[in-house]
Motif scaffolding. Structure first.
Motif, mmCIF file in Angstrom:
data_model
loop_
_atom_site.group_PDB
_atom_site.id
_atom_site.type_symbol
_atom_site.label_atom_id
_atom_site.label_comp_id
_atom_site.label_asym_id
_atom_site.label_seq_id
_atom_site.Cartn_x
_atom_site.Cartn_y
_atom_site.Cartn_z
ATOM 1 N N TRP A 143 0.831 -1.211 0.000
ATOM 2 C CA TRP A 143 0.000 0.000 0.000
ATOM 3 C C TRP A 143 0.860 1.253 0.000
ATOM 4 C CZ3 TRP A 143 1.008 2.599 4.564
ATOM 5 C CH2 TRP A 143 1.331 1.840 5.713
ATOM 6 N N GLY A 144 0.211 2.375 -0.302
ATOM 7 C CA GLY A 144 0.911 3.646 -0.366
ATOM 8 C C GLY A 144 0.825 4.222 -1.755
ATOM 9 N N GLU A 145 0.603 5.555 -1.810
ATOM 10 C CA GLU A 145 0.638 6.192 -3.129
ATOM 11 C C GLU A 145 1.438 7.477 -3.041
ATOM 12 O OE1 GLU A 145 -3.479 6.833 -4.152
ATOM 13 O OE2 GLU A 145 -3.382 8.906 -3.473
ATOM 14 N N ALA A 146 2.029 7.864 -4.161
ATOM 15 C CA ALA A 146 2.913 9.021 -4.186
ATOM 16 C C ALA A 146 2.108 10.308 -4.074
ATOM 17 C CB ALA A 146 3.725 9.015 -5.474
ATOM 18 N N GLY A 147 2.660 11.272 -3.346
ATOM 19 C CA GLY A 147 2.008 12.567 -3.259
ATOM 20 C C GLY A 147 2.305 13.239 -1.944
ATOM 21 N N SER A 148 1.639 14.361 -1.703
ATOM 22 C CA SER A 148 1.893 15.093 -0.464
ATOM 23 C C SER A 148 0.625 15.300 0.359
ATOM 24 C CB SER A 148 2.550 16.436 -0.774
ATOM 25 O OG SER A 148 1.717 17.162 -1.658
ATOM 26 N N GLY A 149 -0.485 14.729 -0.110
ATOM 27 C CA GLY A 149 -1.731 14.835 0.648
ATOM 28 C C GLY A 149 -1.725 13.902 1.851
ATOM 29 N N ASP A 150 -2.785 13.964 2.656
ATOM 30 C CA ASP A 150 -2.889 13.068 3.802
ATOM 31 C C ASP A 150 -2.804 11.626 3.342
ATOM 32 O OD1 ASP A 150 -3.149 15.225 5.420
ATOM 33 O OD2 ASP A 150 -5.288 14.943 5.868
ATOM 34 N N GLY A 151 -1.921 10.877 3.977
ATOM 35 C CA GLY A 151 -1.803 9.463 3.638
ATOM 36 C C GLY A 151 -0.974 9.180 2.414
ATOM 37 N N GLN A 152 -0.599 10.221 1.677
ATOM 38 C CA GLN A 152 0.284 10.000 0.529
ATOM 39 C C GLN A 152 1.742 10.110 0.971
ATOM 40 O OE1 GLN A 152 -1.271 13.020 -2.156
ATOM 41 N NE2 GLN A 152 -2.322 11.420 -3.340
ATOM 42 N N LEU A 153 2.612 9.511 0.198
ATOM 43 C CA LEU A 153 4.010 9.401 0.611
ATOM 44 C C LEU A 153 4.953 9.974 -0.435
ATOM 45 C CD1 LEU A 153 3.835 5.691 1.855
ATOM 46 C CD2 LEU A 153 3.967 7.729 3.316
ATOM 47 N N ASN A 154 6.045 10.557 0.038
ATOM 48 C CA ASN A 154 7.112 10.984 -0.854
ATOM 49 C C ASN A 154 8.449 10.584 -0.225
ATOM 50 O OD1 ASN A 154 8.764 12.131 -2.721
ATOM 51 N ND2 ASN A 154 7.975 14.216 -2.505
ATOM 52 N N GLY A 155 8.955 9.460 -0.654
ATOM 53 C CA GLY A 155 10.229 8.980 -0.119
ATOM 54 C C GLY A 155 10.121 8.412 1.283
ATOM 55 N N PRO A 156 9.231 7.428 1.504
ATOM 56 C CA PRO A 156 9.116 6.853 2.849
ATOM 57 C C PRO A 156 10.418 6.190 3.281
ATOM 58 C CG PRO A 156 7.956 5.485 1.251
ATOM 59 C CD PRO A 156 8.354 6.748 0.537
ATOM 60 N N SER A 157 10.899 6.574 4.471
ATOM 61 C CA SER A 157 12.148 6.011 4.982
ATOM 62 C C SER A 157 11.851 5.082 6.147
ATOM 63 C CB SER A 157 13.093 7.145 5.398
ATOM 64 O OG SER A 157 13.569 7.818 4.281
ATOM 65 N N GLY A 158 12.218 5.488 7.371
ATOM 66 C CA GLY A 158 12.047 4.603 8.516
ATOM 67 C C GLY A 158 10.584 4.290 8.806
ATOM 68 N N ILE A 159 10.353 3.068 9.293
ATOM 69 C CA ILE A 159 9.001 2.695 9.726
ATOM 70 C C ILE A 159 9.103 1.989 11.081
ATOM 71 C CG2 ILE A 159 8.051 2.509 7.395
ATOM 72 C CD1 ILE A 159 8.291 -0.507 7.576
ATOM 73 N N ALA A 160 8.060 2.142 11.911
ATOM 74 C CA ALA A 160 8.077 1.489 13.228
ATOM 75 C C ALA A 160 6.651 1.310 13.742
ATOM 76 C CB ALA A 160 8.888 2.324 14.218
#
Lengths: 378, 332, 467
Positions: free
Chosen positions: B115-132
């Motif tokens: 899951w995940g889509e590119a962008g800058s809106g809520d829930g959108q991602l641009n270069g996801p790095s660390g996750i926890a």
């Protein structure tokens, strides 16, 4: 097929990355083999026995069949003195026959020059792959390099140009842009000539797929595709005498068993299909194929793979080849190893010379830079 | 030195795992790792363009269990794998900061979803790095080029966000790693700002761990962060090739620089097979090999073992935090 | 609105002193002025360097690159994205002159270190640069100076230093080679940890006094107990040295000269230009920056438009910069590096210490096909940001008759001069579609496509092969 005697044809298959000799032609009764290969060895019940000393690795069945048919020569212990453990340097030496200096002239290109001194036939030697290996490099000797036979030539994939007529029109414009023009200077003239030659070469090459038909279904992998391309150009009778292509990477430092299995499955299948294809076209009697690699791999495994070694194995395949074993398998005894590697006992330039002299009918001395012991496998 | 004593803590070097490997046993420019159950460690390798993208499963005692993932943009594939973490069921979540998505695998590596889509809106991602993951099994994602942290359900439903581009407290600049402590506070490695910031679970700024940027207690390009059972904070100081240790209040405690004097068994086997490498090693100063080079991620397990992953040296170095350390007699 | 000739001159400067520039950049530089731009280029330290943190965050494999083409891709990334175009162009110049290759060195990070050294010293003193070169571990290994011992000299480095790097053939004797080699004994590399399986470790230069021949040497008319630096001091004061270097600079920045091996029998194409550069060298104490200042501000440079065949690196990087999409980390740099290889310039792996042959010799049938297809495919891709901005610039001119459309395309990606034959075909292509119109949505789609095909055709031309 025409009735005239046809020129000899050579296919060179480079196994890039250093193929593991010990797990290709396996000295399975030698206790040092098992001792040195606790992790990276071929189980005895899987190997394809040749005699009471040697066996091919599994998944070389198609090649084993060719061997049993007497049409494959195995050349043992090939290499050269002071073999560098660097791929780049070693491959350069194989390509230029210059172990002492950094050479720039390729042995295949020199052979091409002798076959066609005026460079009249731009497809005298054809490489399938990207760019040009140094073996094919020589100033003034044109060699054609084809990355994709289906799609070869200038302006072959301009974005937005899909219709055939549209592309043809662009090619016509290209030809006119590169047409001779008065007074534009030698560099522009040279560019024009080169551009027009490239168009001509592409036209010649493009005729090959159109002429070809076969019942052989090659597998879907790069070497099968390359050898099918070789077959298509060879069968189109364009006067090509040398074909060059490569497969790899055989650089199995890590995770060797599955990688090596896959590589030899692909190579064996592709070669077998290739010769079946030639047979179907009754065109196998004036072509041989040689396989080489830059060096063999280290005798002792490193836990999951094998590292850079020295002495290696080469093969020659074809209807006119006198099959069997040539030379001797280098000793695996610890005291006979050179820095942990099989010591080469046959100079690769002798191997080249045998092919150049006995098959191509050329003088090998200027091509390989000296006189080296030949073997009589053709 | 193998044992570092500072401010009442003792860090004792234990051993290392791993070596370079483009496939099979080994890692290649590894970027992150996580602990699974039954002594399994998952390591995610970035490789180079088009080769080496994968997740390796290895045990604490050097057993290579397998690998999954490959280059590509299809299901279960990666272009730029970056970070991973496990949910409470043991499923593996991995970020890709080129494809802007999170891929989900079962604990054996079977692909489940992405899951995940590119962008800058809520829930959108641009270069996801660390996750926890937090204690509720929700996933915090460092949305790096958007200079923010976002929180999602396991299925990728947007829950919340905080952060914006800047250098002030609570602002972020190309953040990288992240971790969650026992109270669900969130620590973010604020990479370009050379600091780590601690936030409440809903994103309120609490404290920062910093300095700028090459001094004793400083950070230059911090990438990973972890917290132990006593609240001490460990930060991989990527640009300075060291691990910085801070107290819960943000006070600098000490530095670890890597101590892998003994090659891992994988490495040792490799060396043993190569006489020329043995020769070369006998003539060389080996100290550079012991030291961290591009430490990129750190985790602390339930026994307060501190594990540091090095991107450039393709290995994990393991330290124990000794709680009952007895001083040797100083007059030895 | 800047004057067209100023834009054309600035475009020329940026193609030569860098890897080309977009129209927007050219206009900004023209506003600043030509000489001011030359000064800015000559002082790269005043512009930000490539952010290596960013580079290694997104491409961790670029640091200590394990093998080609990763190291080549790293350099291509820098060539495309540098804010210091001349620094990078000079690194390429020195790489082509001091050709060191992976075919023997087999150590990509060391070659990358050598390029970094060129960045640092490439615009300074030629003397200091030669000293750094003599200490470059990749060079020491490449030319066997690690095998040059007090009791058994190896002449490889000593010979090439004079023949290929500093003087040119005919300006020294075989004895000078031996004596220079003696002076460089003991210049070697320290042992290091081997590469596998924990990543690369770097070589370090090491001077071993116990392996240095400290007897008296007779070198180019001088006598003394010379060490390597003394040899370089003598070399840079030889009259042949600035002549040789100036001709290389002229060949790289101004106009194609014959191939280097012919230089001792063929005089320079423009002896007056060489003399100006030689004077700058002498007056400035071997300062490269001073020579380049004279060069870029000279009439012989300004008048030498399209007088050089682009090297593959120039063609690949220049086209990628123009078309865009490579201005940040992303996958694809390996392919650009491979493209240079396939066009005949494998960066960090020249064919030998004699380097690549340049000018028309960059071109053969295979290379030309690759150059044409590479450029035509990128320049014709109307989805790329650089091409979109070219289209926007043309669109701003409204509906255009075919002749104006051709002129607008040539202007937007250059300005480029083309031959009559090329122009005729471009015009014929433009005429096939009639007037370029933007009135309806259908017009727009068609017009964008038409511009893309025209740009493809331009970049497939003979003219596009020149810088």
């Amino acid at each position: 097929m025409t009735a005239t005697k046809k020129d000899p044809v050579l296919v060179i298959l480079q196994l890039t990355g250093a193929n593991d000799y010990l797990n290709t032609v396996i000295p399975y009764t030698d206790p040092h083999y098992r001792d040195n290969r606790p992790k990276v060895h071929i189980p005895e019940d899987q190997m394809l026995r040749i005699d009471d000393k040697l066996a091919f690795r599994p998944n070389m069945e198609p090649l084993k069949a060719i061997y049993d048919d007497g049409k494959m020569a195995v050349i043992h212990g090939i290499g050269f003195e002071n073999s560098p453990r660097s791929h780049f340097r070693a491959m350069d030496i194989w390509h230029t026959c210059e172990p002492e200096i950094v050479g720039t002239e390729g042995w295949v290109a020199k052979m091409t020059r002798d076959l066609d001194p005026t460079g009249e036939n731009v497809v005298k030697t054809v490489n399938f792959g990207q760019g040009l290996p140094r073996a094919l490099a020589l100033r003034g000797t044109p060699v054609t390099s084809v990355s994709n036979l289906e799609n070869y030539g200038v302006l072959s994939s301009v974005p937005g140009v899909t219709a055939e007529e549209e592309r043809d029109q662009l090619l016509e414009r290209f030809a006119r842009m590169y047409a001779p023009a008065v007074g534009t200077g030698p560099t522009m003239d040279y560019l024009g000539q080169t551009g027009r030659d490239a168009l001509k070469g592409a036209d010649i090459i493009k005729s090959a797929p159109e002429k070809y038909s076969s019942t052989i279904e090659y597998a879907d992998n790069p070497i099968a595709k390359s050898l099918r391309d070789v077959a298509r150009v060879y069968l189109a009778d364009l006067g090509t005498q040398v074909f060059y292509t490569a497969h790899g990477p055989f650089d199995t430092h890590f995770n060797q068993p599955p990688m090596h299995t896959k590589l030899w499955t692909e190579v064996s299948g592709a070669i077998s299909d290739f010769f079946a294809d030639l047979k179907e076209h009754d065109a196998g009697d004036n072509l041989i194929m040689m396989l080489f690699t830059e060096f063999g791999r280290r005798v002792k495994d490193n836990g999951t793979g094998t590292d850079h070694g020295a002495g290696g194995v080469a093969f020659v395949i074809g209807d006119k080849v006198k099959g069997g074993m040539y030379g001797t398998y280098p000793s695996l005894k610890p005291e006979d190893l050179s820095q942990g590697d099989l010591a080469p006992n046959y100079d690769f330039r002798g191997f080249y010379s045998s092919v150049i002299d006995q098959w191509m009918g050329l003088d090998p001395v200027p091509i390989v830079g000296g006189k080296f012991e030949e073997m009589a496998f053709v | 030195m193998l044992t570092t004593v500072a401010a009442g803590r003792v860090f004792d070097y234990s051993y290392c795992i791993g070596m370079y490997g483009m496939s099979g046993q080994g890692f290649w420019s590894p970027q992150d790792f996580a602990f699974g159950s039954d002594g399994v460690i998952y390591v995610i390798s970035r490789g180079v363009e088009e080769i080496g993208q994968r997740i390796t499963r290895v045990t604490w005692d050097h057993e290579f269990l397998g690998q999954f993932g490959a280059n590509g943009s299809g299901d279960g594939q990666f272009i730029w794998p970056r970070s991973l973490d496990l949910d409470q069921a043991g499923n593996v979540y991995a970020s890709d900061d080129y494809l802007h998505r999170i891929s989900v695998f079962d604990s054996e590596g079977g692909f489940l979803s992405a899951w995940g889509e590119a962008g800058s809106g809520d829930g959108q991602l641009n270069g996801p790095s660390g996750i926890a993951f937090d204690s509720n099994d929700n996933l915090f994602v460092v949305d790096s080029h958007n200079s923010r942290v976002q929180e999602f359900t396991k299925e990728g439903k947007f829950l919340g966000k905080w952060g914006s581009q800047g250098t002030g407290d609570g602002e972020l600049n190309m953040p990288w790693g992240i971790c969650v402590d026992r109270e669900d506070n969130v620590y973010v490695a604020d990479w370009k700002n050379n600091r780590v910031q601690k936030f409440t679970p809903d994103g309120k700024f609490l404290v920062k761990f910093c300095g700028n940027d090459k001094g004793v207690g400083d950070l230059h390009g911090p990438t990973g962060v972890a917290v132990d059972s006593e609240g001490d904070v460990y930060v991989t100081d990527w640009g300075n090739h060291r691990l910085q240790v801070y107290g819960p209040d943000g006070k600098f405690v000490t530095t670890l620089v890597g101590d892998a004097q003994q090659p891992s068994p994988w490495t040792q086997t490799y060396i043993d097979a190569n006489p020329d490498i043995i020769k070369a090693r006998r003539r060389a100063d080996l100290e550079p090999e012991w030291r961290f080079h591009r430490p990129v991620a750190v985790n602390v397990d339930s026994q307060d073992r501190i594990v540091i992953l090095e991107s450039y040296r393709h290995r994990l170095q393991i330290y124990n935090k000794e709680k009952e350390y007895e001083e040797h007699s100083l007059n030895l | 609105m800047p004057h067209q000739e100023d834009i054309a001159l600035m475009a020329h400067l940026m193609r030569r002193a860098g890897f080309g520039a977009h129209r927007e950049e050219l206009e900004a530089r023209v506003a600043k002025g030509y000489e001011a731009t030359v000064e800015e280029l000559l002082h790269p330290e005043e512009q930000p360097a490539i952010d290596e943190d960013i580079l290694y965050r997104f491409f961790p494999g670029y640091e200590g690159a394990l093998g080609p083409p990763i190291n080549q891709a790293e350099w291509v990334y820098r060539m495309i994205n540098t804010s210091r175009p001349l620094e990078e162009k000079m690194a390429l110049f020195w790489h082509q002159l001091f050709a060191t290759g992976n075919s023997k060195v087999d150590n990509p990070p060391e070659l990358t270190q050598q390029i970094a050294m060129f960045r640092e010293h490439g615009l300074g003193s030629f003397r200091d640069l030669l000293v750094e070169l003599a200490k470059s571990p990749a060079m020491i290994y490449w030319l066997d100076n690690n095998g040059n011992h007090a009791d058994a000299i190896n002449e490889n480095w000593g010979r090439e230093l004079m023949e290929l790097f500093a003087l040119g053939v005919g300006n020294y004797s075989e004895d000078d080679i031996k004596e220079a080699s003696r002076a460089f004994t003991g210049w070697t590399i320290a042992p290091k940890i081997p590469r596998n399986p924990l990543g690369r470790f770097y070589w370090n230069f090491e001077y071993k006094p116990e392996d240095h021949d400290d007897g008296e040497k007779h070198f180019l008319g001088h006598t003394g107990n010379f060490n390597g630096e003394d040899i370089i001091d003598i070399l840079v004061d030889q009259p042949a040295s600035p002549k040789f270097l100036s001709r290389h600079l002229y060949n790289f920045f101004v106009a194609d000269e014959p191939q280097v091996p012919a230089w001792d029998i063929t005089p320079p194409g423009d002896p007056a230009a060489i003399e100006m550069l030689v004077n700058a060298y002498v007056e400035s104490n071997y300062d490269i920056r001073s020579m380049l200042r004279v060069l870029f501000n000279s009439d012989f440079f300004k008048n030498a438009r399209f007088a050089r065949v682009k090297s593959p690196a120039e063609l690949v990087v220049g086209t990628a910069r123009m078309a865009g999409n490579y201005n940040a980390p992303r996958p694809g740099f390996n392919m650009l590096a491979m493209e240079c290889n396939w066009q005949g310039q494998e960066l960090l792996n020249p064919p030998s210490v004699e380097s690549w042959h340049t000018g028309p010799e960059w071109i053969d049938g295979g290379a030309l096909v690759r150059r044409v297809n590479y450029a035509a495919n990128l320049m014709g891709n109307i989805d790329l940001p650089g091409i979109k901005s070219v289209i926007a610039r043309i669109k701003a001119q409204g509906n255009l008759p075919p002749a104006d459309l051709v002129a607008a395309c040539l202007d937007a990606i250059g300005p480029l001069d083309v031959s009559e034959a090329t122009h005729g075909e471009l015009l014929a292509q433009a005429q096939d579609g009639g007037e370029l119109r933007w009135d309806t949505e259908e017009d727009q789609t068609k017009s964008e496509q038409r511009i893309g095909i025209l740009l493809s055709l331009i970049s497939a031309s003979r003219d596009y092969q020149f810088a």
